[in-house]
Design a protein around this motif. Structure first.
Motif, PDB file in Angstrom:
ATOM      1  N   ARG A 190       0.908  -1.076  -0.033  1.00 40.33           N
ATOM      2  CA  ARG A 190      -0.055   0.050  -0.030  1.00 40.33           C
ATOM      3  C   ARG A 190       0.888   1.238  -0.048  1.00 40.33           C
ATOM      4  NH1 ARG A 190      -4.820   0.235   4.357  1.00 40.33           N
ATOM      5  NH2 ARG A 190      -2.873   0.476   5.910  1.00 40.33           N
TER       6      ARG A 190
ATOM      7  N   THR B   8      -4.895  -8.501  -1.153  1.00 40.19           N
ATOM      8  CA  THR B   8      -6.031  -7.372  -1.681  1.00 40.19           C
ATOM      9  C   THR B   8      -7.206  -8.544  -2.271  1.00 40.19           C
ATOM     10  OG1 THR B   8      -5.137  -7.452  -3.851  1.00 40.19           O
ATOM     11  CG2 THR B   8      -4.477  -5.714  -2.230  1.00 40.19           C
TER      12      THR B   8
ATOM     13  N   ASN C 248     -12.716  -0.890  -6.581  1.00 41.24           N
ATOM     14  CA  ASN C 248     -11.659  -0.831  -5.672  1.00 41.24           C
ATOM     15  C   ASN C 248     -11.086  -2.200  -5.253  1.00 41.24           C
ATOM     16  OD1 ASN C 248     -11.815   2.036  -5.612  1.00 41.24           O
ATOM     17  ND2 ASN C 248     -13.477   1.720  -4.144  1.00 41.24           N
ATOM     18  N   LEU C 249     -10.089  -1.867  -4.367  1.00 37.28           N
ATOM     19  CA  LEU C 249      -9.219  -3.260  -3.545  1.00 37.28           C
ATOM     20  C   LEU C 249      -9.600  -3.194  -2.166  1.00 37.28           C
ATOM     21  CD1 LEU C 249      -6.045  -3.779  -5.769  1.00 37.28           C
ATOM     22  CD2 LEU C 249      -8.357  -5.106  -6.124  1.00 37.28           C
ATOM     23  N   THR C 250      -9.921  -4.177  -1.620  1.00 45.77           N
ATOM     24  CA  THR C 250      -9.902  -4.337  -0.184  1.00 45.77           C
ATOM     25  C   THR C 250      -8.673  -4.739   0.325  1.00 45.77           C
ATOM     26  OG1 THR C 250     -12.445  -4.567  -0.255  1.00 45.77           O
ATOM     27  CG2 THR C 250     -10.949  -5.109   2.009  1.00 45.77           C
TER      28      THR C 250
ATOM     29  N   ASP D 190     -10.839  -0.040   1.918  1.00 43.47           N
ATOM     30  CA  ASP D 190     -10.909   0.041   0.485  1.00 43.47           C
ATOM     31  C   ASP D 190     -10.153   1.156  -0.035  1.00 43.47           C
ATOM     32  OD1 ASP D 190     -12.466  -2.097   0.787  1.00 43.47           O
ATOM     33  OD2 ASP D 190     -14.224  -1.232   0.064  1.00 43.47           O
ATOM     34  N   ALA D 191      -9.507   0.778  -1.379  1.00 44.51           N
ATOM     35  CA  ALA D 191      -8.896   1.920  -2.182  1.00 44.51           C
ATOM     36  C   ALA D 191      -8.700   1.569  -3.424  1.00 44.51           C
ATOM     37  CB  ALA D 191      -7.313   2.103  -1.386  1.00 44.51           C
ATOM     38  N   PRO D 192      -8.439   2.698  -4.213  1.00 41.45           N
ATOM     39  CA  PRO D 192      -8.342   2.346  -5.793  1.00 41.45           C
ATOM     40  C   PRO D 192      -7.195   1.353  -6.193  1.00 41.45           C
ATOM     41  CG  PRO D 192      -8.639   4.670  -5.197  1.00 41.45           C
ATOM     42  CD  PRO D 192      -8.450   4.003  -4.076  1.00 41.45           C
ATOM     43  N   LYS D 193      -7.171   0.993  -7.249  1.00 43.01           N
ATOM     44  CA  LYS D 193      -5.862  -0.080  -7.590  1.00 43.01           C
ATOM     45  C   LYS D 193      -4.924   0.710  -7.706  1.00 43.01           C
ATOM     46  CE  LYS D 193      -9.108  -3.559 -10.139  1.00 43.01           C
ATOM     47  NZ  LYS D 193      -9.284  -4.039 -11.530  1.00 43.01           N
ATOM     48  N   SER D 194      -4.631   1.859  -8.111  1.00 34.34           N
ATOM     49  CA  SER D 194      -3.696   2.788  -8.260  1.00 34.34           C
ATOM     50  C   SER D 194      -3.022   3.003  -6.950  1.00 34.34           C
ATOM     51  CB  SER D 194      -4.077   4.199  -8.902  1.00 34.34           C
ATOM     52  OG  SER D 194      -4.995   4.681  -7.987  1.00 34.34           O
TER      53      SER D 194
END
Length: 537
Positions: free
Chosen positions: A73, A82, A88-90, A102-106
């Motif tokens: 991360r 993840t 998004n990805l957890t 959660d957050a974006p893949k980027s």
């Protein structure tokens, strides 16, 4: 007193300051986070340190690493597993499994993995479970270490070996220690002993392990390694020969089952029954029908399905054989060509009837649990279904011997075989002996179909696969002689399996046929000749 406290605090601070990196290095969480900044070589070293912690919580992280699902991360450089959550990805904590948001893949960077690291991961996973309280887990872990030699696992394997008490697991750990030792920088003598230990495993697995370390091992050990490989290859050649013999025996038992009914009808009655293969096929379809009824109405009895199908197949095919003999064959005695054509026509009728009733495609016949799987026997691999068929063939063979030698019906059959006219003048009803002999041969063919349904496709063409081979067995062994059929079936089965590796299956069968033709030129009545009605004529 104050000075003493100040000195103690100072020493504590010094210890914490200099020992902190060491403590951090042994913390699984810090080690996993270090993977995010490591190159391939550093990651491999870290994997050895992670395995050395013996902490089972790191297993999900290592499994995710091997699958390429371990990420860093970017916001805090924490390594996470993840899971997709929409766009998004957890992020999931690799040790606790707790969701971290959660957050974006980027927001994540994937940690790269190559084949070398995957091998190191497998070794680490094996090492982590060597100290498990579960015997099965320890045995599997030792097997994983055995298949992936790594010097990093050596200390852990030795530690686990010192605590192991189960003889089976301990023996496997000794082997795992030997393969790990070969990949380490231990002494020449220890490695020489390790080569002997690995060689004692035998088989292609041991050859693969020794060859995998041959490029890195000390030159002085090359002769020992080459000698060990050569010894294993010699032993493997003997086991391969034994495996071919077993395949030949299992094929011979199948031929015996298919041919033994034909030996009775052909030997006693002189009938060339081209519909014999269809009796085998009907026996297989009887098994299919029995299993269908059990599946729909009595699923708990499925393991007994073959035991139920045996008498059903025997009665059904025996009744059909009786009808064929009384309806057709009894009018054609002494006319072999007409009998051959008539039974061939009957075979076509039976095939078409089965296609009409069940369709032209293969039908599913299941294996009971006791006929599934295989087990090792030395260097051989024995499948349960083949083993049971061999035992079943032998039981049918000896049961028929008893019937022929000890029963009144068997004595009548033998009397008709040896001298029909004399038997008739002694009051034996030869037409009914013929009828029930044909029914018996057909019933045994049906029983053979039950067994063959476990190793072959159940289709309308099943019987055609065995009719020619059955006639070859009967003619080669001696018409009407059960011992001749037994020896002929095993001989042809073993000969086929030894010819197949060198010339192929098709050419092998052709060669067998040619050899039988040449043999019959010298012994027209087969291995064990039996005087019968056809010879008198």
């Amino acid at each position: 007193m104050i000075l003493k406290n100040i000195l103690r605090a100072f020493l504590t601070l010094v210890i914490l300051t200099f020992a902190a990196p060491s403590f951090a290095q042994s913390d699984p969480k810090d080690l996993i986070n270090s993977l995010g900044k490591a190159n391939f070589k550093q990651a491999e070293e870290l994997l050895g340190q992670i395995a050395a912690t013996g902490d089972a919580r790191v297993v999900p992280a290592l499994e995710a690493f091997a699958e390429g699902e371990l990420y860093v991360r970017k916001s805090d450089n924490i390594v996470v597993i993840t899971k997709a959550a929409g766009a998004n990805l957890t992020a999931i904590d690799p040790l606790t499994g707790e969701a971290l948001g959660d957050a974006p893949k980027s927001a994540f960077t994937k940690i790269k993995v190559n084949n070398s690291l995957r091998r190191a991961i497998r070794s680490a996973l094996g090492g982590l479970t060597l100290l498990s309280p579960d015997k099965a887990v320890r045995l599997q872990a030792a097997q994983q270490v055995l298949q992936s030699p790594s010097a990093e696992n050596l200390d852990l394997v030795e530690a686990a070996l010192a605590k192991e008490t189960d003889p089976q697991v301990k023996a496997r750990m000794e082997e795992a220690r030997a393969v790990s030792l070969l990949a380490s920088d231990r002494s020449i003598e220890e490695k020489r002993t390790a080569i002997e230990t690995v060689a004692s495993l035998g088989g292609r697995e041991a050859i693969g392990i020794l060859m995998s370390v041959s490029s890195t091992i000390d030159a002085s050990l090359k002769p020992d390694l080459d000698a060990a490989v050569a010894k294993i290859e010699d032993e493997q050649a003997l086991w391969d020969m034994g495996q071919n013999v077993w395949y030949g025996v299992s094929l011979g038992s199948v031929l015996l089952l298919a041919a033994i009914g034909l030996a009775i009808t052909f030997g006693v009655m002189g009938i060339i029954n081209m519909a014999h293969g269809e009796m085998v096929m009907i026996g297989a379809y009887s098994t299919f029908v029995v299993q269908q009824v059990i599946r729909t109405s009595y699923p708990e009895l499925f393991d007994w399905s073959l035991a139920i199908a045996l008498p059903v197949a025997f009665l059904v095919t025996g009744a059909i054989g009786l009808v064929i003999e009384r309806g057709v064959i009894r009018f054609l005695y002494g006319r072999p060509l007409e009998t051959l054509l008539a039974t061939w026509g009957i075979s076509l009728i039976l095939q078409q009837a089965i296609r009409t009733m069940f369709g032209p495609t293969n039908q599913e016949v299941g294996n009971p649990s006791w006929m599934s799987g295989s087990f090792p026997l030395g260097g051989l691999t024995i499948t349960w279904n083949r083993l049971w068929i061999v035992l079943f063939s032998l039981s049918i063979f000896f049961a028929l011997l008893v019937l022929m030698k000890k029963s009144a019906f068997g004595l009548q059959m033998r009397a008709v075989t040896q001298n029909r006219r004399m038997a008739s003048s002694m009051g034996i009803r030869t037409p009914w002996v013929d009828a029930f002999t044909f029914a018996l041969g057909s019933g045994i063919a049906g029983i053979a179909g039950v067994a063959l349904s476990q190793i072959d496709n159940v289709s309308p063409n099943l019987g055609q696969s065995y009719i020619i081979d059955s006639f070859m067995v009967v003619v080669f062994g001696g018409v009407g002689n059960l011992w001749g059929t037994f020896v002929g079936a095993l001989s042809l089965g073993i000969l086929n399996k030894f010819l197949e590796p060198s010339v192929g299956a098709v050419l092998g069968k052709i060669l067998v046929l040619v050899l039988i033709i040449l043999f019959i030129q010298k012994r027209p009545r087969g291995l064990f000749a039996l005087k019968g009605r056809a010879i008198e004529a």
